[in-house]
Scaffold this motif. Structure first.
Motif, PDB file in Angstrom:
ATOM      1  N   VAL A  45       0.822  -1.215   0.000  1.00 18.72           N
ATOM      2  CA  VAL A  45       0.000   0.000   0.000  1.00 18.72           C
ATOM      3  C   VAL A  45       0.853   1.260   0.000  1.00 18.72           C
ATOM      4  O   VAL A  45       0.333   2.359  -0.194  1.00 18.72           O
ATOM      5  N   ASP A  46       2.164   1.113   0.223  1.00 16.37           N
ATOM      6  CA  ASP A  46       3.085   2.253   0.252  1.00 16.37           C
ATOM      7  C   ASP A  46       4.045   2.143  -0.923  1.00 16.37           C
ATOM      8  O   ASP A  46       4.842   1.200  -1.003  1.00 16.37           O
ATOM      9  N   THR A 185       2.661   8.837  -1.001  1.00 22.60           N
ATOM     10  CA  THR A 185       3.120   7.471  -1.278  1.00 22.60           C
ATOM     11  C   THR A 185       2.212   6.402  -0.689  1.00 22.60           C
ATOM     12  O   THR A 185       2.317   5.230  -1.041  1.00 22.60           O
ATOM     13  N   LEU A 186       1.316   6.790   0.232  1.00 22.22           N
ATOM     14  CA  LEU A 186       0.542   5.819   1.007  1.00 22.22           C
ATOM     15  C   LEU A 186      -0.935   5.838   0.632  1.00 22.22           C
ATOM     16  O   LEU A 186      -1.554   6.898   0.565  1.00 22.22           O
ATOM     17  N   ASP A 187      -1.503   4.656   0.394  1.00 20.08           N
ATOM     18  CA  ASP A 187      -2.952   4.522   0.245  1.00 20.08           C
ATOM     19  C   ASP A 187      -3.512   4.170   1.613  1.00 20.08           C
ATOM     20  O   ASP A 187      -3.500   2.998   2.021  1.00 20.08           O
ATOM     21  N   TRP A 188      -3.961   5.167   2.338  1.00 24.24           N
ATOM     22  CA  TRP A 188      -4.403   4.992   3.726  1.00 24.24           C
ATOM     23  C   TRP A 188      -5.661   4.134   3.817  1.00 24.24           C
ATOM     24  O   TRP A 188      -5.840   3.353   4.749  1.00 24.24           O
ATOM     25  N   ALA A 195     -10.084  -2.775   9.200  1.00 23.24           N
ATOM     26  CA  ALA A 195     -10.253  -2.069  10.472  1.00 23.24           C
ATOM     27  C   ALA A 195     -11.190  -0.874  10.347  1.00 23.24           C
ATOM     28  O   ALA A 195     -11.483  -0.393   9.251  1.00 23.24           O
ATOM     29  N   LYS A 196     -11.632  -0.381  11.483  1.00 25.98           N
ATOM     30  CA  LYS A 196     -12.462   0.825  11.518  1.00 25.98           C
ATOM     31  C   LYS A 196     -11.712   1.984  10.871  1.00 25.98           C
ATOM     32  O   LYS A 196     -10.487   2.050  10.930  1.00 25.98           O
ATOM     33  N   GLU A 197     -12.482   2.890  10.296  1.00 27.59           N
ATOM     34  CA  GLU A 197     -11.863   4.026   9.620  1.00 27.59           C
ATOM     35  C   GLU A 197     -11.494   5.117  10.624  1.00 27.59           C
ATOM     36  O   GLU A 197     -12.309   5.517  11.457  1.00 27.59           O
ATOM     37  N   HIS A 198     -10.251   5.566  10.549  1.00 31.59           N
ATOM     38  CA  HIS A 198      -9.758   6.651  11.393  1.00 31.59           C
ATOM     39  C   HIS A 198      -8.886   7.565  10.549  1.00 31.59           C
ATOM     40  O   HIS A 198      -8.307   7.136   9.548  1.00 31.59           O
ATOM     41  N   PRO A 199      -8.760   8.826  10.950  1.00 27.79           N
ATOM     42  CA  PRO A 199      -7.864   9.714  10.217  1.00 27.79           C
ATOM     43  C   PRO A 199      -6.418   9.250  10.333  1.00 27.79           C
ATOM     44  O   PRO A 199      -6.009   8.693  11.369  1.00 27.79           O
TER      45      PRO A 199
END
Length: 416
Positions: A45-46, A185-188, A195-199
């Motif tokens: 993902v990075d 660079t990251l697909d958060w 997992a639950k969505e968080h900022p």
């Protein structure tokens, strides 16, 4: 167990690697060095990690999303290596196995017990080759310890102490109210996965700090428990624990406690003197060295286990040969090394039909089950939790509710 058709075709085992940074990068390189192996796809993902890996494996296809990789390249892949943060182990390996792919999955095999049980069942249903990623399993020290325990070097075992002499630092005690900008660079979204969505928050999750967050890791017990428990399960033939009890402190709502003490109770085996207790400690909680029968001036190693038997005590450091003591003196015990096996190459050879793996899911799932029970116990300090492994339930409903996780929409693995 069926092997891939690669060996029959006289071709290389075509491997896809999911998670190619940090430990994942080491896993990829180890697999690539195995005879008969070929890395055909890389997924991370990075892009920082993905681009670096692509330099060394220029012919491999690259992906950010493992689901897209399996959809587009499934027919060109024989086996999948999963080296992501813990919370994604179950979803990725289940997706791969459902397509008949062999899997090598980093320890702990899963983040929760519901996924772990499903992984065990699907591996058996699909008849695929599996290996739990605990590379010390093939080290001469652990292999020798297992053989000596089985040979009765210290007699039947009554108690065990395992420890890590450090804590993992908490990145924070709770999640920040506001997030930071996500690095380009990251697909958060993909990193969070099930997992639950968080900022996103800088330095709190990716790439190093995720282990202490309950949504993503298992604390230091989740990190190191499978390693230290491995020779105990192998040498004493333990099944999953029948009870577990944490001495606290209690896990925080979002994170694990940095310092832990958990006592596991195992049913009797042919190698024990009855029910056996295993006391796990780390950080400020330390092993009781007075139980180890050490000579004056001899200290326990920084990390490891000691196993108390009828004839004496085996002290097994993490990554060193065992030593033996009885009543304050070294035991006169001569033994030969059991030799070393490359854990990665063993899996590749097994996928090619040339041998068997020594830590398949049928073995690794009970080891991981014990670890995950310990992480749950941390939410119920000073409460003895009885565990019914066959029925998948505790004698405490609130603990049983923690066997599952809440999934983001569209991310629940099939059958979980």
């Amino acid at each position: 167990v069926r092997s891939t058709s690669a060996a029959a075709r006289g071709e290389k085992l075509r491997i896809a690697a999911v998670g190619v940074g940090n430990k994942g990068w080491d896993d990829v390189q180890q697999m690539a060095s195995a005879p008969g192996a070929q890395i055909v796809a890389l997924c991370d993902v990075d892009s920082t990690f993905l681009d670096r890996a692509a330099v060394d494996f220029a012919k491999a296809a690259t992906y950010r999303d493992y689901r897209k990789m399996l959809d587009e390249r499934g027919k060109e892949i024989d086996a999948v290596v999963v080296s992501t943060p813990d919370h994604m182990h179950g979803a990725i390996s289940l997706a791969a196995m459902s397509l008949g792919k062999h899997v090598y999955v980093q320890k702990p095999l899963a983040h929760n017990l519901a996924e772990l049980r499903r992984m065990r069942d699907v591996a058996a249903e699909k008849n695929v080759i599996t290996q739990m990623g605990t590379q010390i399993h093939g080290d001469a020290s652990y292999r020798t310890a297992v053989k000596l325990l089985r040979d009765g070097a210290i007699g039947k075992v009554g108690e065990i102490h395992s420890w890590i002499g450090k804590s993992l630092p908490l990145p924070a005690t709770k999640r920040p109210e506001r997030g930071d900008a996500v690095p380009p660079t990251l697909d958060w979204n993909l990193w969070q996965g099930v997992a639950k969505e968080h900022p996103y928050a800088e330095k709190l999750y990716h790439p190093f700090a995720w282990r202490m967050w309950r949504d993503y890791g298992g604390g230091i017990l989740g990190d190191m428990g499978c390693h230290l428990f491995d020779p105990l399960f192998g040498g004493l033939e333990f099944k999953p624990p029948i009870a577990v009890k944490s001495a606290g402190p209690k896990n925080l709502p979002d994170t694990f406690a940095p310092d832990t003490e958990v006592t596991f109770t195992f049913a009797a085996t042919p190698y024990t003197a009855g029910e056996t207790t295993l006391r796990w400690t780390n950080g400020s909680h330390t092993p009781d060295a007075s139980r180890a029968q050490l000579p004056a001036g001899v200290a326990l190693p920084a990390n490891g286990s000691f196993i108390v038997g009828e004839k004496g005590v085996m002290v097994l450091p993490h990554w060193a040969m065992p030593t033996f003591y009885s009543n304050g003196a070294a035991m006169d015990l001569k033994f030969e090394s059991a030799g070393e096996v490359n854990h990665y190459h063993e899996w590749v050879a097994a996928c090619r039909g040339e041998r068997r793996t020594s830590a398949p899911f049928s073995y690794g799932c009970p080891v991981t089950e014990a670890v995950l029970l310990g992480t749950i116990a941390g939410s119920f300090p000073e409460q003895q939790l009885r565990w019914d492994s066959a029925g998948m339930k505790f004698d405490e409903d609130a603990a049983t509710a923690m066997l599952h996780r809440e999934y983001r929409e569209g991310w629940r693995p099939a059958g979980v």
